[in-house]
Each structure stands twice: as C-alpha cells, then as structure tokens.
Scaffold this motif. Structure first.
Motif, PDB file in Angstrom:
ATOM      1  N   UNK A 159       0.837  -1.198   0.000  1.00 38.55           N
ATOM      2  CA  UNK A 159       0.000   0.000   0.000  1.00 38.55           C
ATOM      3  C   UNK A 159       0.874   1.250   0.000  1.00 38.55           C
ATOM      4  N   UNK A 160       1.982   1.222   0.741  1.00 33.41           N
ATOM      5  CA  UNK A 160       2.877   2.376   0.766  1.00 33.41           C
ATOM      6  C   UNK A 160       3.502   2.608  -0.605  1.00 33.41           C
ATOM      7  N   UNK A 161       3.719   1.561  -1.351  1.00 29.31           N
ATOM      8  CA  UNK A 161       4.242   1.707  -2.705  1.00 29.31           C
ATOM      9  C   UNK A 161       3.297   2.461  -3.617  1.00 29.31           C
ATOM     10  N   UNK A 162       2.013   2.384  -3.354  1.00 30.39           N
ATOM     11  CA  UNK A 162       1.030   3.113  -4.148  1.00 30.39           C
ATOM     12  C   UNK A 162       0.777   4.518  -3.600  1.00 30.39           C
ATOM     13  N   UNK A 163       0.638   4.641  -2.281  1.00 28.88           N
ATOM     14  CA  UNK A 163       0.255   5.930  -1.700  1.00 28.88           C
ATOM     15  C   UNK A 163       1.435   6.870  -1.474  1.00 28.88           C
ATOM     16  N   UNK A 164       2.576   6.341  -1.070  1.00 28.19           N
ATOM     17  CA  UNK A 164       3.803   7.102  -0.853  1.00 28.19           C
ATOM     18  C   UNK A 164       3.677   8.177   0.221  1.00 28.19           C
ATOM     19  N   UNK A 165       2.748   8.004   1.157  1.00 24.15           N
ATOM     20  CA  UNK A 165       2.603   8.912   2.299  1.00 24.15           C
ATOM     21  C   UNK A 165       2.376   8.078   3.544  1.00 24.15           C
ATOM     22  N   UNK A 166       3.282   8.206   4.492  1.00 29.06           N
ATOM     23  CA  UNK A 166       3.222   7.393   5.697  1.00 29.06           C
ATOM     24  C   UNK A 166       1.961   7.673   6.504  1.00 29.06           C
ATOM     25  N   UNK A 167       1.533   8.943   6.581  1.00 30.85           N
ATOM     26  CA  UNK A 167       0.342   9.304   7.355  1.00 30.85           C
ATOM     27  C   UNK A 167      -0.912   8.665   6.766  1.00 30.85           C
ATOM     28  N   UNK A 168      -0.986   8.639   5.440  1.00 32.44           N
ATOM     29  CA  UNK A 168      -2.151   8.050   4.786  1.00 32.44           C
ATOM     30  C   UNK A 168      -2.199   6.542   5.025  1.00 32.44           C
ATOM     31  N   UNK A 169      -1.039   5.892   5.017  1.00 28.40           N
ATOM     32  CA  UNK A 169      -1.004   4.445   5.243  1.00 28.40           C
ATOM     33  C   UNK A 169      -1.426   4.119   6.668  1.00 28.40           C
ATOM     34  N   UNK A 170      -0.920   4.870   7.652  1.00 25.22           N
ATOM     35  CA  UNK A 170      -1.317   4.593   9.038  1.00 25.22           C
ATOM     36  C   UNK A 170      -2.794   4.886   9.259  1.00 25.22           C
ATOM     37  N   UNK A 171      -3.302   5.951   8.634  1.00 26.21           N
ATOM     38  CA  UNK A 171      -4.739   6.259   8.743  1.00 26.21           C
ATOM     39  C   UNK A 171      -5.576   5.139   8.122  1.00 26.21           C
ATOM     40  N   UNK A 172      -5.129   4.637   6.996  1.00 24.69           N
ATOM     41  CA  UNK A 172      -5.854   3.565   6.314  1.00 24.69           C
ATOM     42  C   UNK A 172      -5.915   2.314   7.179  1.00 24.69           C
ATOM     43  N   UNK A 173      -4.808   1.926   7.766  1.00 20.68           N
ATOM     44  CA  UNK A 173      -4.778   0.691   8.536  1.00 20.68           C
ATOM     45  C   UNK A 173      -5.369   0.848   9.932  1.00 20.68           C
ATOM     46  N   UNK A 174      -5.323   2.057  10.523  1.00 20.43           N
ATOM     47  CA  UNK A 174      -5.847   2.247  11.883  1.00 20.43           C
ATOM     48  C   UNK A 174      -7.315   2.633  11.909  1.00 20.43           C
ATOM     49  N   UNK A 175      -7.716   3.553  11.036  1.00 21.12           N
ATOM     50  CA  UNK A 175      -9.072   4.110  11.108  1.00 21.12           C
ATOM     51  C   UNK A 175     -10.034   3.485  10.103  1.00 21.12           C
ATOM     52  N   UNK A 176      -9.583   3.328   8.871  1.00 20.08           N
ATOM     53  CA  UNK A 176     -10.491   2.920   7.802  1.00 20.08           C
ATOM     54  C   UNK A 176     -10.738   1.417   7.820  1.00 20.08           C
ATOM     55  N   UNK A 177      -9.678   0.620   7.912  1.00 26.78           N
ATOM     56  CA  UNK A 177      -9.848  -0.830   7.774  1.00 26.78           C
ATOM     57  C   UNK A 177     -10.718  -1.466   8.860  1.00 26.78           C
ATOM     58  N   UNK A 178     -10.692  -1.014  10.130  1.00 27.37           N
ATOM     59  CA  UNK A 178     -11.629  -1.628  11.089  1.00 27.37           C
ATOM     60  C   UNK A 178     -13.098  -1.402  10.743  1.00 27.37           C
TER      61      UNK A 178
END
Length: 168
Positions: A66-85
């Motif tokens: 996912x980081x390879x596509x988004x290239x933003x650490x904040x967006x990846x952590x938000x995706x895995x912490x807030x969105x995926x649950x």
C-alpha cells in the motif's frame, strides 16, 4: 495483444497520472471526502478500492504494498488504523461517487468521492434533536413563562371540571 487493457489516461503521461492518483487517494483516505471531476473520480475508484481491500490484512507485506502506491506514511497509518476496522464486514464498494453538477469555468462534470462508512448522514441512526433555546433581547422568556402559566391554569380548570362531573 492488448485485450482488456483500456482505461482512462486522463490526458496525462504515465508518471503524472500515477502521481495524481496517489495524491488523490491519500487525500481521500485522510479527509474521507474529496471533490473532483467525474472522470478522475472513476479512475480514483479503480485505484483506491484494491488498496482498501489490502488494508483488511494488517501485515508488514500489505503495508509495504500500500505504501508503494500511496507514498505517504500518514495516509497508510490512517488507512490501517481508522479505515480498515470499519470496512472489515464489507466485501467491496468502499467509495461512493455523488454528482454535484458542472463546474462554472469549463463546464466539467463535478462530483464528490467519499468513503462509504464515514458519511454520518447515511450510516448513523437519526438522533433526537435537542432544541437549543435562542436568547432574545425583548422579553422572550417572559412570554414563554406566561404561556406555561396559561397552560397550567387550563389544565387545572379541566381537572376541576372532571372532578365536578364525577361528584354528581
């Protein structure tokens, strides 16, 4: 053969298109809703939905992909912490496109792209609205007190009439 390799190039070269979609996907994940043209929204939907599906499995491998596509650490952590649950029970269709009309400058068809489970108007039940009293300068409270007193008097009069009828 190039069978089934057709998609919207959005009038950009490959590197520009990938960077634009990456930035739009990061903005969508961070802000949960963005406004864009309909063509870009459809391309973004095809780009971001597989990434959201990848986020269901929280492993180092999926985070790196996912980081390879988004290239933003904040967006990846938000995706895995807030969105995926919130989307664990959903099998697809993580985004919604709402058309808003045409842009004034070039008449391009505009829309809002949002994450489905983060729109409160569709997801939450109707809450009872608490009426907020407005403050007025000229005796607004006095009139309300008079109205409640009148209602109280009418209620006592009605109960007195009922008791008189029962006594007879």
């Amino acid at each position: 053969m190039r069978h089934r390799k057709k998609f919207n190039h959005l009038g950009r070269k490959t590197a520009h298109r990938k960077a634009m979609l990456s930035n739009m996907a990061s903005s969508l994940i961070l802000h949960k809703r963005i406004s864009t043209t309909t063509a870009k929204a459809k391309a973004l939907k095809m780009y971001v939905e597989p990434l959201i599906s990848k986020s269901k499995v929280d492993s180092t491998h999926s985070r790196r992909i996912v980081f390879g596509y988004l290239k933003q650490k904040e967006a990846v952590t938000e995706l895995f912490r807030e969105v995926s649950p919130k989307i664990t029970n959903r099998n697809g269709g993580y985004t919604r496109i709402l058309k808003t009309g045409n842009r004034l400058g070039d008449n391009a068809e505009m829309c809002i792209v949002e994450l489905v489970d983060f729109n409160e108007t569709y997801t939450s039940e109707k809450k009872s609205a608490v009426k907020k009293s407005t403050r007025r300068k000229r005796g607004g409270a006095k009139k309300a007190d008079v109205a409640t007193e009148v209602k109280a008097e009418e209620a006592t009069d009605a109960t007195e009439e009922v008791t008189k009828k029962e006594d007879k």
